[in-house]
Design a protein around this motif. Structure first.
Motif, PDB file in Angstrom:
ATOM      1  N   TYR A 173      65.241 -51.439  25.238  1.00 38.18           N
ATOM      2  CA  TYR A 173      65.272 -50.391  26.234  1.00 38.18           C
ATOM      3  C   TYR A 173      64.081 -49.484  25.983  1.00 38.18           C
ATOM      4  N   LEU A 174      63.343 -49.225  27.037  1.00 38.93           N
ATOM      5  CA  LEU A 174      62.133 -48.424  26.924  1.00 38.93           C
ATOM      6  C   LEU A 174      62.147 -47.342  27.993  1.00 38.93           C
ATOM      7  N   ALA A 175      61.987 -46.102  27.587  1.00 42.11           N
ATOM      8  CA  ALA A 175      61.867 -44.984  28.521  1.00 42.11           C
ATOM      9  C   ALA A 175      60.417 -44.520  28.491  1.00 42.11           C
ATOM     10  N   LEU A 176      59.815 -44.400  29.677  1.00 44.45           N
ATOM     11  CA  LEU A 176      58.404 -44.069  29.798  1.00 44.45           C
ATOM     12  C   LEU A 176      58.200 -42.839  30.666  1.00 44.45           C
ATOM     13  N   ASP A 177      57.204 -42.038  30.312  1.00 42.16           N
ATOM     14  CA  ASP A 177      56.759 -40.925  31.144  1.00 42.16           C
ATOM     15  C   ASP A 177      55.896 -41.535  32.246  1.00 42.16           C
ATOM     16  N   LYS A 178      56.339 -41.397  33.470  1.00 40.01           N
ATOM     17  CA  LYS A 178      55.683 -42.030  34.617  1.00 40.01           C
ATOM     18  C   LYS A 178      54.224 -41.598  34.775  1.00 40.01           C
ATOM     19  N   SER A 179      53.919 -40.361  34.434  1.00 41.66           N
ATOM     20  CA  SER A 179      52.557 -39.852  34.630  1.00 41.66           C
ATOM     21  C   SER A 179      51.563 -40.411  33.609  1.00 41.66           C
ATOM     22  N   ARG A 180      52.075 -40.933  32.494  1.00 41.11           N
ATOM     23  CA  ARG A 180      51.185 -41.439  31.437  1.00 41.11           C
ATOM     24  C   ARG A 180      51.272 -42.940  31.232  1.00 41.11           C
ATOM     25  N   ALA A 181      52.231 -43.589  31.878  1.00 37.62           N
ATOM     26  CA  ALA A 181      52.495 -45.009  31.614  1.00 37.62           C
ATOM     27  C   ALA A 181      51.841 -45.909  32.657  1.00 37.62           C
ATOM     28  N   ASN A 182      51.501 -47.099  32.213  1.00 37.18           N
ATOM     29  CA  ASN A 182      51.074 -48.173  33.097  1.00 37.18           C
ATOM     30  C   ASN A 182      52.194 -49.207  33.036  1.00 37.18           C
ATOM     31  N   LEU A 183      52.960 -49.309  34.114  1.00 37.62           N
ATOM     32  CA  LEU A 183      54.158 -50.152  34.116  1.00 37.62           C
ATOM     33  C   LEU A 183      53.841 -51.617  33.839  1.00 37.62           C
ATOM     34  N   ALA A 184      52.804 -52.138  34.435  1.00 39.85           N
ATOM     35  CA  ALA A 184      52.444 -53.546  34.215  1.00 39.85           C
ATOM     36  C   ALA A 184      52.103 -53.802  32.751  1.00 39.85           C
ATOM     37  N   MET A 185      51.329 -52.897  32.152  1.00 33.38           N
ATOM     38  CA  MET A 185      50.975 -53.053  30.736  1.00 33.38           C
ATOM     39  C   MET A 185      52.195 -52.890  29.845  1.00 33.38           C
ATOM     40  N   ALA A 186      53.092 -51.970  30.202  1.00 38.23           N
ATOM     41  CA  ALA A 186      54.308 -51.778  29.411  1.00 38.23           C
ATOM     42  C   ALA A 186      55.147 -53.053  29.412  1.00 38.23           C
ATOM     43  N   ARG A 187      55.299 -53.672  30.576  1.00 34.79           N
ATOM     44  CA  ARG A 187      56.065 -54.926  30.657  1.00 34.79           C
ATOM     45  C   ARG A 187      55.392 -56.012  29.816  1.00 34.79           C
ATOM     46  N   HIS A 188      54.082 -56.094  29.904  1.00 33.23           N
ATOM     47  CA  HIS A 188      53.325 -57.093  29.141  1.00 33.23           C
ATOM     48  C   HIS A 188      53.499 -56.870  27.632  1.00 33.23           C
ATOM     49  N   GLN A 189      53.369 -55.627  27.197  1.00 39.13           N
ATOM     50  CA  GLN A 189      53.525 -55.300  25.782  1.00 39.13           C
ATOM     51  C   GLN A 189      54.957 -55.551  25.305  1.00 39.13           C
ATOM     52  N   LEU A 190      55.929 -55.221  26.130  1.00 40.48           N
ATOM     53  CA  LEU A 190      57.324 -55.423  25.750  1.00 40.48           C
ATOM     54  C   LEU A 190      57.625 -56.909  25.553  1.00 40.48           C
ATOM     55  N   LYS A 191      57.049 -57.747  26.384  1.00 39.26           N
ATOM     56  CA  LYS A 191      57.226 -59.197  26.233  1.00 39.26           C
ATOM     57  C   LYS A 191      56.613 -59.674  24.915  1.00 39.26           C
ATOM     58  N   ARG A 192      55.428 -59.155  24.590  1.00 37.65           N
ATOM     59  CA  ARG A 192      54.780 -59.508  23.329  1.00 37.65           C
ATOM     60  C   ARG A 192      55.639 -59.061  22.142  1.00 37.65           C
ATOM     61  N   ILE A 193      56.162 -57.838  22.231  1.00 38.04           N
ATOM     62  CA  ILE A 193      56.990 -57.282  21.166  1.00 38.04           C
ATOM     63  C   ILE A 193      58.262 -58.116  20.993  1.00 38.04           C
ATOM     64  N   GLU A 194      58.847 -58.542  22.110  1.00 34.49           N
ATOM     65  CA  GLU A 194      60.032 -59.406  22.042  1.00 34.49           C
ATOM     66  C   GLU A 194      59.738 -60.670  21.255  1.00 34.49           C
ATOM     67  N   ASN A 195      58.594 -61.270  21.498  1.00 32.62           N
ATOM     68  CA  ASN A 195      58.225 -62.504  20.793  1.00 32.62           C
ATOM     69  C   ASN A 195      58.029 -62.288  19.303  1.00 32.62           C
ATOM     70  N   ASP A 196      57.635 -61.078  18.910  1.00 33.68           N
ATOM     71  CA  ASP A 196      57.415 -60.771  17.490  1.00 33.68           C
ATOM     72  C   ASP A 196      58.696 -60.448  16.736  1.00 33.68           C
ATOM     73  N   LEU A 197      59.756 -60.089  17.485  1.00 28.53           N
ATOM     74  CA  LEU A 197      60.990 -59.624  16.846  1.00 28.53           C
ATOM     75  C   LEU A 197      61.762 -60.756  16.174  1.00 28.53           C
ATOM     76  N   GLU A 198      62.158 -60.496  14.945  1.00 25.05           N
ATOM     77  CA  GLU A 198      63.044 -61.407  14.211  1.00 25.05           C
ATOM     78  C   GLU A 198      64.307 -60.645  13.874  1.00 25.05           C
ATOM     79  N   VAL A 199      65.443 -61.126  14.402  1.00 22.45           N
ATOM     80  CA  VAL A 199      66.716 -60.437  14.189  1.00 22.45           C
ATOM     81  C   VAL A 199      67.500 -61.128  13.082  1.00 22.45           C
TER      82      VAL A 199
END
Length: 124
Positions: free
Chosen positions: A98-124
């Motif tokens: 879950y990610l909460a972003l400040d709309k005035s400072r965030a780039n939604l497309a980049m956030a989605r891209h980064q979140l996907k990368r972060i998901e791939n790095d996660l080991e639970v």
């Protein structure tokens, strides 16, 4: 592969405009880890509430007979984006980032891209 703490720190530092991030177990509604947020933005409350969102969408898809998977759910507020990314892979079933972003400072497309990368790095 990275642990929960490392992944949450990565999200906070690599994604512009992050207010807070959480790894959530949507079977229980409990946050397994949080970073950011604060007095005005309780990530544990957000985790529990967004669990209801994920469950409702899954039920709706089932009722509609949709044979697809949820990648992410976007909630757009006046000043914020809330992004829920369901995790896939071994040991990640039943979890979402879950990610909460400040709309005035965030780039939604980049956030989605980064979140996907972060998901791939996660080991639970």
């Amino acid at each position: 592969m990275a642990n929960t703490e490392t992944v949450l720190k990565d999200a906070m530092t690599s994604i512009d405009g992050v207010i807070g991030v959480a790894l959530v177990d949507y079977t229980s509604g409990m946050a397994l880890g949080t970073l950011g947020g604060g007095k005005e933005f309780d990530l544990n409350v957000a985790a529990a509430g967004n669990t209801d969102v994920v469950r409702a969408k899954a039920r709706t898809m089932e009722l509609l007979g949709l044979k697809d998977e949820i990648e992410d759910i976007l909630i757009t507020l006046g000043g914020q984006y809330h992004l829920i990314r369901l995790l896939k892979g071994r040991g990640k079933s039943g979890l979402f980032l879950y990610l909460a972003l400040d709309k005035s400072r965030a780039n939604l497309a980049m956030a989605r891209h980064q979140l996907k990368r972060i998901e791939n790095d996660l080991e639970v």
